[in-house]
Scaffold this motif. Structure first.
Motif, PDB file in Angstrom:
ATOM      1  N   THR B  24     105.976  36.089 126.991  1.00 16.56           N
ATOM      2  CA  THR B  24     105.150  35.161 127.017  1.00 16.56           C
ATOM      3  C   THR B  24     104.910  34.995 125.903  1.00 16.56           C
ATOM      4  O   THR B  24     103.973  35.928 124.519  1.00 16.56           O
ATOM      5  CB  THR B  24     103.973  34.530 128.014  1.00 16.56           C
ATOM      6  OG1 THR B  24     103.043  35.951 127.609  1.00 16.56           O
ATOM      7  CG2 THR B  24     104.675  34.775 129.310  1.00 16.56           C
ATOM      8  N   ALA B  26     100.899  34.462 125.495  1.00 19.14           N
ATOM      9  CA  ALA B  26      99.764  35.021 124.909  1.00 19.14           C
ATOM     10  C   ALA B  26     100.140  36.914 124.837  1.00 19.14           C
ATOM     11  O   ALA B  26      99.211  38.008 124.745  1.00 19.14           O
ATOM     12  CB  ALA B  26      99.291  35.070 126.616  1.00 19.14           C
ATOM     13  N   HIS B  29     100.482  37.799 121.949  1.00 21.96           N
ATOM     14  CA  HIS B  29      99.688  37.894 120.391  1.00 21.96           C
ATOM     15  C   HIS B  29      99.017  39.422 121.073  1.00 21.96           C
ATOM     16  O   HIS B  29      98.299  39.427 120.467  1.00 21.96           O
ATOM     17  CB  HIS B  29      98.284  36.316 121.752  1.00 21.96           C
ATOM     18  CG  HIS B  29      98.728  35.397 120.585  1.00 21.96           C
ATOM     19  ND1 HIS B  29      98.701  35.206 118.835  1.00 21.96           N
ATOM     20  CD2 HIS B  29      99.647  33.846 120.953  1.00 21.96           C
ATOM     21  CE1 HIS B  29      98.224  33.888 118.643  1.00 21.96           C
ATOM     22  NE2 HIS B  29      98.981  32.964 120.181  1.00 21.96           N
ATOM     23  N   ARG B  30      98.566  39.438 122.574  1.00 22.64           N
ATOM     24  CA  ARG B  30      98.152  41.217 122.807  1.00 22.64           C
ATOM     25  C   ARG B  30      98.905  41.830 122.112  1.00 22.64           C
ATOM     26  O   ARG B  30      98.227  42.686 121.764  1.00 22.64           O
ATOM     27  CB  ARG B  30      98.354  40.944 124.277  1.00 22.64           C
ATOM     28  CG  ARG B  30      97.273  41.838 124.895  1.00 22.64           C
ATOM     29  CD  ARG B  30      97.988  43.251 124.565  1.00 22.64           C
ATOM     30  NE  ARG B  30      96.997  44.427 124.768  1.00 22.64           N
ATOM     31  CZ  ARG B  30      97.193  45.254 124.167  1.00 22.64           C
ATOM     32  NH1 ARG B  30      98.850  45.999 124.410  1.00 22.64           N
ATOM     33  NH2 ARG B  30      96.616  46.577 125.042  1.00 22.64           N
ATOM     34  N   ALA B  56      98.882  27.602 119.437  1.00 21.92           N
ATOM     35  CA  ALA B  56      98.148  28.976 120.963  1.00 21.92           C
ATOM     36  C   ALA B  56      97.535  29.077 122.199  1.00 21.92           C
ATOM     37  O   ALA B  56      97.627  27.364 122.139  1.00 21.92           O
ATOM     38  CB  ALA B  56      96.657  29.552 120.054  1.00 21.92           C
ATOM     39  N   PRO B  57      98.270  29.601 123.806  1.00 20.44           N
ATOM     40  CA  PRO B  57      98.346  29.282 124.755  1.00 20.44           C
ATOM     41  C   PRO B  57      96.961  28.359 125.215  1.00 20.44           C
ATOM     42  O   PRO B  57      96.539  29.348 124.439  1.00 20.44           O
ATOM     43  CB  PRO B  57      99.262  29.715 125.382  1.00 20.44           C
ATOM     44  CG  PRO B  57      98.716  31.763 124.529  1.00 20.44           C
ATOM     45  CD  PRO B  57      98.541  31.068 123.687  1.00 20.44           C
ATOM     46  N   ASP B  63      90.728  29.894 125.033  1.00 20.45           N
ATOM     47  CA  ASP B  63      91.661  31.045 125.886  1.00 20.45           C
ATOM     48  C   ASP B  63      91.761  31.781 125.440  1.00 20.45           C
ATOM     49  O   ASP B  63      92.304  33.107 126.231  1.00 20.45           O
ATOM     50  CB  ASP B  63      92.621  29.776 127.463  1.00 20.45           C
ATOM     51  CG  ASP B  63      91.736  28.892 127.798  1.00 20.45           C
ATOM     52  OD1 ASP B  63      91.275  28.649 128.235  1.00 20.45           O
ATOM     53  OD2 ASP B  63      92.984  27.979 128.002  1.00 20.45           O
ATOM     54  N   LEU B  64      93.062  32.040 124.616  1.00 22.17           N
ATOM     55  CA  LEU B  64      93.261  33.424 124.002  1.00 22.17           C
ATOM     56  C   LEU B  64      92.104  34.714 123.576  1.00 22.17           C
ATOM     57  O   LEU B  64      92.073  35.704 123.799  1.00 22.17           O
ATOM     58  CB  LEU B  64      94.344  32.754 123.181  1.00 22.17           C
ATOM     59  CG  LEU B  64      95.122  33.996 122.807  1.00 22.17           C
ATOM     60  CD1 LEU B  64      96.042  34.493 123.842  1.00 22.17           C
ATOM     61  CD2 LEU B  64      95.686  33.674 121.326  1.00 22.17           C
ATOM     62  N   HIS B  67      91.225  35.400 127.266  1.00 31.06           N
ATOM     63  CA  HIS B  67      92.164  36.380 127.514  1.00 31.06           C
ATOM     64  C   HIS B  67      92.549  37.895 126.489  1.00 31.06           C
ATOM     65  O   HIS B  67      92.763  38.981 127.286  1.00 31.06           O
ATOM     66  CB  HIS B  67      93.463  35.971 127.050  1.00 31.06           C
ATOM     67  CG  HIS B  67      94.644  36.938 128.117  1.00 31.06           C
ATOM     68  ND1 HIS B  67      95.159  36.936 129.036  1.00 31.06           N
ATOM     69  CD2 HIS B  67      95.311  37.570 126.305  1.00 31.06           C
ATOM     70  CE1 HIS B  67      95.916  37.642 128.802  1.00 31.06           C
ATOM     71  NE2 HIS B  67      96.571  37.589 128.052  1.00 31.06           N
ATOM     72  N   LEU B  68      92.341  37.913 125.266  1.00 27.76           N
ATOM     73  CA  LEU B  68      91.773  39.279 124.775  1.00 27.76           C
ATOM     74  C   LEU B  68      90.945  39.624 124.510  1.00 27.76           C
ATOM     75  O   LEU B  68      90.819  41.441 124.199  1.00 27.76           O
ATOM     76  CB  LEU B  68      92.904  39.043 123.090  1.00 27.76           C
ATOM     77  CG  LEU B  68      94.122  38.868 122.624  1.00 27.76           C
ATOM     78  CD1 LEU B  68      94.615  38.111 121.312  1.00 27.76           C
ATOM     79  CD2 LEU B  68      95.247  39.315 123.634  1.00 27.76           C
TER      80      LEU B  68
END
Lengths: 144, 388
Positions: B24, B26, B29-30, B56-57, B63-64, B67-68
């Motif tokens: 995904t 995300a 990105h992670r 970016a999602p 949100d990102l 999330h991170l």
């Protein structure tokens, strides 16, 4: 090998800015106009209700000669629909005699004459009567 | 306020993947953020600035960021296409210089090969009504660059063989990169023998389409000195917009001309002092125009500059894209600017492939362009100096 690029390319329905309606009204009659800024006196492209150089809203729509010169071009051989079923077709930049350069297609044209410097004249195409007229160009002196 | 010396790139990480089924945005990105932070010797809790593009999602970057697990005092998601990540280096440095953050992360993730791409905007740009593409299906980006190539040939006598040499050089570099998407060396004849996509550009004049991404860590110089990791000091950054939409069209130069002038002026150096350059290579012609615009050669002469291996590291006139570039290695998410900065940092650290490493490199340039060079595009250029 000589190839003839026909007309009849897709004419996707554009979104019209209200301040450019004079241009579309003329195009609907088959007439090419070019917007000129009354303040700085220069033509500009694309049509809009203000001058992108000086910001003036004094815009006049003058009839164009309808002729111009190919500045650059490419023969597109692969594209997504609705263009994909029309390849190969010509994407080009044409410098109008008024001085502005327009992104467009060259239609009803032989590959033998296609080069920067080719003299062309405006034609309006619409794939369907309900579509809006799309500005395209064809050689002034067709060679078939 | 000058950005010269205001920030240091201390972390750089490129995702090794080029095809990432099951991943995904995300998740990518992670992966790349964790990779860049590990490279820098920092952790996610050190990050207080975050930069990514509009793909970016989720909602913007927010949100990102959650999330991170970051606690940011500065974020940005301005969209400049492939130029974004080069510009973000300057924007991060400006934020650091203004005291808005001290540890900034710049992240890119893309999964175009998995068809996880951003939908075109619902509202077409106003110019679309007078152009043949708009956002309504279009004829693809290749044609937009092909008209540049045709004009360059017409005005300067540039040839398809010269364009092909850009790809040949990139393939020779990619042959030494185990992660490159295309690792086979190609010849000029291979390029000219590949199918025409939009005359005069062939399939092998075009960059690869790859999944993946990358990330950078940009920090205050005080943080960099504490870390003790080598990196790249920002000496100058410029950016510029160029459009043809008043009707004045000159396809023989790009926004790189202005962004390069600004970056070199801020850095106080000239192109003659630069022996490595990461140049945006969405297509072979993109590199030719950038070489002229940034002053590596004079106007109209890039064709002869690149021919006969002019861009091959070690033997050519200028080492360019020693990772194999977008033409052969990686163009994640259809956005090439991130990998341009990463390879410049590798070169300044002395961590490029040994056979392609420019010895005793002091300065490097990375430059990116976003959107379409024939119509409406944006450019950013950075000048970096080795930080040891």
């Amino acid at each position: 090998m000589t190839h003839h690029f026909p007309g009849g390319l897709p004419t996707p329905r554009p979104v019209i800015e209200p301040d450019a309606e004079p241009w579309w009204d003329a195009a609907g009659r088959g007439e090419l106009t070019v917007p000129y800024c009354e303040a700085c006196g220069r033509p500009f492209w694309y049509p809009r209700g203000f001058c992108p150089r000086c910001g003036s809203t004094g815009v006049v729509w003058r009839p164009a000669t309808g002729e111009g010169t190919v500045y650059s071009y490419t023969v597109v051989r692969r594209a997504a629909e609705p263009w994909g079923s029309h390849t190969p077709f010509v994407l080009a930049y044409v410098t109008l005699d008024e001085g502005v350069t327009v992104q467009t297609n060259i239609v009803d044209c032989s590959s033998d004459v296609l080069e920067p410097g080719l003299r062309v004249r405006a034609v309006f195409e619409r794939a369907d009567d309900a579509d809006l007229p799309v500005l395209r160009f064809t050689p002034v002196d067709p060679v078939h | 306020m000058s950005l010269n010396g205001s920030a240091v790139i201390v972390g750089a990480y490129e995702h090794p993947g080029r095809r990432l089924p099951g991943h995904t945005l995300a998740g990518v990105h992670r992966d790349v953020v964790a990779g860049a932070l590990a490279d820098a010797g920092l952790s996610i809790t050190d990050v207080d600035g975050f930069f990514t593009d509009s793909s970016a999602p989720g909602f913007g970057v927010i949100d990102l960021v959650q999330h991170l697990g970051m606690q940011c005092t500065y974020t940005e998601s301005s969209e400049m296409g492939g130029a974004s990540y080069v510009a973000y280096v300057g924007h991060a440095a400006a934020a650091i210089a203004a005291g808005k953050c001290r540890v900034a992360v710049i992240s890119l993730a893309g999964l175009p090969a998995q068809r996880q791409r951003v939908s075109p905007p619902d509202t077409p740009p106003p110019a679309a009504a007078y152009q043949v593409n708009g956002y309504s299906g279009g004829y693809g980006p290749v044609a937009d660059y092909a008209v540049l190539a045709r004009r360059h040939m017409h005005e300067f006598g540039t040839t398809s063989e010269q364009l092909a040499w850009v790809k040949v050089a990139s393939s020779r570099h990619a042959a030494l990169n185990p992660h490159a998407f295309l690792r086979d060396e190609v010849t000029v004849d291979d390029v000219l023998g590949s199918s025409l996509i939009a005359d005069p550009l062939h399939k092998l004049d075009c960059c690869v389409v790859t999944d993946g991404g990358g990330a950078l860590v940009v920090v205050h110089p005080d943080v960099a000195r504490e870390l003790g990791r080598s990196g790249a000091t920002l000496r100058g950054q410029g950016e510029s917009h160029k459009a043809s939409l008043a009707g004045d069209v000159d396809l023989t130069y790009s926004a790189n001309r202005r962004s390069g002038e600004l970056a070199f002026a801020e850095a106080g150096i000239t192109a003659e002092q630069v022996r490595y350059a990461s140049l945006y290579d969405s297509f072979t012609i993109t590199v030719l125009v950038a070489l002229e615009d940034l002053g590596f050669c004079s106007r109209g002469t890039a064709g002869s500059f690149v021919q006969d291996g002019g861009l091959v590291s070690g033997t050519g006139r200028l080492a360019v894209n020693t990772d194999g570039g977008g033409l052969s290695s990686n163009h994640p998410g259809n956005r090439g600017g991130m990998t341009k900065v990463i390879e410049a940092v590798r070169q300044l650290r002395g961590e490029a492939h040994p056979a392609l490493q420019v010895p005793d490199l002091e300065f490097a340039v990375a430059s990116g362009t976003g959107f379409r060079l024939s119509t409406n595009h944006y450019s950013s250029t950075i000048v970096l100096e080795r930080f040891a």
